[in-house]
Motif scaffolding. Structure first.
Motif: not given
Length: 298
Positions: A138, A141, A181, A185
């Motif tokens: 998160n 990335g 996630v 991301s």
């Protein structure tokens, strides 16, 4: 008259002690002594396990004196005390959220510890490491691919796919969240290049989890990004997954086909070539037919 003892009388030998009866003692297997086996139902939490606090990301607090504590982080992560490792992993999460510039120089080392912790049979340590991977995705990335070696990322991706296949539900669900996630991301094209390696993995369940991540990834892409990856390569990967044994992989492949089809037909320049013609030129006839059946011909 009193009798005199005989001078040559033999001494009386003491009574021999009786043998104690043998008692059968049961020996517990290692798996019965508090170590979880991935192929069995999770053991009830021990006193130590009960002390682990799975902190939601939104409840993480910033660290006081982060410049001092960053130097102790690696030492804590490398501890042989698993409780201390869990605590250090939660601190790594705090660094990711509030002090990411301090964590970035040692990010690859942290990822190495995450991979090692995910392999640990202790469920609490495994789950905490997966939660840490979500927070790192998160925060950083695409920097995960820019600031670390390819192998470091590949090892973490593989472990997340493996953990998402586990029978331990709370570990599996946490790994699924981490993979989502990751997709949200990161830029789709470089991530797709990483995920495509698992389309041919020996494990059916790993292939299915990879197919789901590919589907989520492609749903974020426009036609230009698909062309950057290779539009023909993308439908070839999808066609392979459509023939997979697990229904989860096939369903993810169908979702991927729909995303590709929408991007293909919404583009004005691309409308000069029909969807059916494109599939037939990119795939063997039997695979092209399977792809075309999923959506109506343009």
């Amino acid at each position: 008259m009193a009798l005199r003892p005989l001078d040559n009388a033999l001494p009386i030998a003491p009574a021999r002690p009786k043998k104690q009866p043998k008692v059968a003692v049961s020996i517990q297997k290692l798996s019965d002594l508090g170590v979880n086996d991935e192929n069995r139902a999770p053991l009830p939490p021990t006193t130590s396990d009960a002390t682990i606090d799975y902190i939601p990301s939104e409840n993480l607090k910033a660290l006081s004196d982060p410049e001092i504590k960053i130097h102790r982080l690696v030492e804590g992560l490398e501890s042989k005390d698993w409780l201390k490792v869990c605590d250090s992993l939660n601190n790594a999460r705090r660094f990711a959220f509030y002090h990411s510039t301090l964590l970035l120089p040692i990010l690859e080392k942290v990822m190495s510890v995450l991979v090692k912790a995910m392999k640990n049979p202790r469920s609490a340590l495994c789950k905490t490491s997966i939660m840490a991977s979500s927070d790192i995705f998160n925060t950083f990335g695409d920097k995960l691919l820019e600031s670390t070696t390819s192998d470091a990322f590949d090892q973490m991706l593989l472990q997340l796919l493996l953990k998402a296949c586990q029978d331990k539900r709370f570990v599996c669900e946490e790994a699924d969240r981490a993979l989502k996630v990751m997709v949200m991301s990161m830029t789709p094209v470089p991530l797709l290049h990483k995920l495509r390696a698992y389309v041919s993995h020996a494990s059916l369940r790993v292939r299915a989890k990879a197919a789901i991540s590919i589907s989520h990834c492609v749903s974020k892409m426009g036609l230009e990004e698909m062309k950057e990856f290779g539009l023909a390569a993308l439908v070839q990967i999808t066609a392979e997954l459509l023939n997979d044994k697990l229904p989860e992989a096939r369903e993810a492949a169908r979702s991927t086909v729909i995303s590709i089809y929408k991007a293909f037909t919404e583009n004005e320049e691309q409308k000069q070539e029909s969807w059916q013609s494109f599939c037939q030129s990119s795939l063997p006839a039997i695979h092209a037919q399977a792809i075309v059946k999923i959506v109506p011909s343009s």
